[in-house]
Design an enzyme around this catalytic site. Structure first.
Site, PDB file in Angstrom:
ATOM      1  N   LEU A 140       0.829  -1.198   0.000  1.00  0.00           N
ATOM      2  CA  LEU A 140       0.000   0.000   0.000  1.00  0.00           C
ATOM      3  C   LEU A 140       0.869   1.255   0.000  1.00  0.00           C
ATOM      4  O   LEU A 140       1.874   1.313   0.707  1.00  0.00           O
ATOM      5  CB  LEU A 140      -0.884   0.003   1.260  1.00  0.00           C
ATOM      6  CG  LEU A 140      -1.744   1.227   1.531  1.00  0.00           C
ATOM      7  CD1 LEU A 140      -2.908   1.296   0.552  1.00  0.00           C
ATOM      8  CD2 LEU A 140      -2.252   1.198   2.971  1.00  0.00           C
ATOM      9  N   CYS A 141       0.477   2.256  -0.797  1.00  0.00           N
ATOM     10  CA  CYS A 141       1.130   3.568  -0.750  1.00  0.00           C
ATOM     11  C   CYS A 141       0.054   4.641  -0.939  1.00  0.00           C
ATOM     12  O   CYS A 141      -1.104   4.405  -0.621  1.00  0.00           O
ATOM     13  CB  CYS A 141       2.262   3.679  -1.768  1.00  0.00           C
ATOM     14  SG  CYS A 141       1.737   3.738  -3.486  1.00  0.00           S
ATOM     15  N   HIS A 142       0.423   5.793  -1.472  1.00  0.00           N
ATOM     16  CA  HIS A 142      -0.540   6.886  -1.635  1.00  0.00           C
ATOM     17  C   HIS A 142      -1.511   6.623  -2.786  1.00  0.00           C
ATOM     18  O   HIS A 142      -2.729   6.663  -2.608  1.00  0.00           O
ATOM     19  CB  HIS A 142       0.216   8.205  -1.841  1.00  0.00           C
ATOM     20  CG  HIS A 142      -0.676   9.403  -1.834  1.00  0.00           C
ATOM     21  ND1 HIS A 142      -0.277  10.617  -2.312  1.00  0.00           N
ATOM     22  CD2 HIS A 142      -1.950   9.592  -1.409  1.00  0.00           C
ATOM     23  CE1 HIS A 142      -1.251  11.492  -2.179  1.00  0.00           C
ATOM     24  NE2 HIS A 142      -2.283  10.896  -1.633  1.00  0.00           N
ATOM     25  N   GLY A 160      -0.615   4.023  -5.403  1.00  0.00           N
ATOM     26  CA  GLY A 160      -0.391   2.686  -5.945  1.00  0.00           C
ATOM     27  C   GLY A 160       0.882   2.518  -6.745  1.00  0.00           C
ATOM     28  O   GLY A 160       1.236   1.400  -7.106  1.00  0.00           O
ATOM     29  N   ILE A 168      -3.916   4.496  -0.604  1.00  0.00           N
ATOM     30  CA  ILE A 168      -4.736   4.976   0.503  1.00  0.00           C
ATOM     31  C   ILE A 168      -5.756   6.003   0.022  1.00  0.00           C
ATOM     32  O   ILE A 168      -6.816   6.172   0.626  1.00  0.00           O
ATOM     33  CB  ILE A 168      -3.869   5.521   1.655  1.00  0.00           C
ATOM     34  CG1 ILE A 168      -4.711   5.622   2.928  1.00  0.00           C
ATOM     35  CG2 ILE A 168      -3.209   6.835   1.277  1.00  0.00           C
ATOM     36  CD1 ILE A 168      -3.916   5.739   4.193  1.00  0.00           C
TER      37      ILE A 168
END
Length: 116
Positions: free
Chosen positions: A73-75, A77, A102
């Site tokens: 998971l990141c901001h 993708g 996210i």
């Protein structure tokens, strides 16, 4: 090959993981920077949540057990996709990328998560 799932598909992925290996807890690996995690974070529900900034992954690889399913998971993708592909190349077989990150999590799962 690394599969991409949307946040709305995470519950189904977690269920698949539990069906395949009931005694192994899936891991959501948040690869964002510490300031991002302080700005917006998810609540662990049916998985372990671990924060490990993207740049630290190669040095901390031993902290990620290969037998556990991992969803990155990141901001949005992009970074998490890079980490997922890296893990796959290192021999991690059950790795997915949470497409949309996210930001999508806030719209698809939990609107209380701040968008930034």
């Amino acid at each position: 090959m690394v599969r991409h799932i949307r946040p709305a598909q995470l519950a189904a992925w977690l269920q698949q993981c539990r069906t395949r290996a009931p005694d192994v807890e899936p891991l959501v690996l948040d690869v964002r920077e510490p300031w991002e995690v302080q700005t917006a974070s998810v609540r662990a529900d049916g998985f372990e949540l671990r924060h490990m900034p993207m740049a630290s992954i190669p040095l901390r690889l031993a902290e990620l057990p290969k037998q556990r399913p991992i969803a990155c998971l990141c901001h949005h993708g992009g970074r998490s996709a890079q980490v997922a592909f890296f893990l796959h190349r290192q021999g991690y077989e059950d790795v997915v990328n949470i497409a949309g990150g996210i930001h999508a999590w806030a719209t698809e799962i939990d609107p209380s998560v701040p968008q930034y």
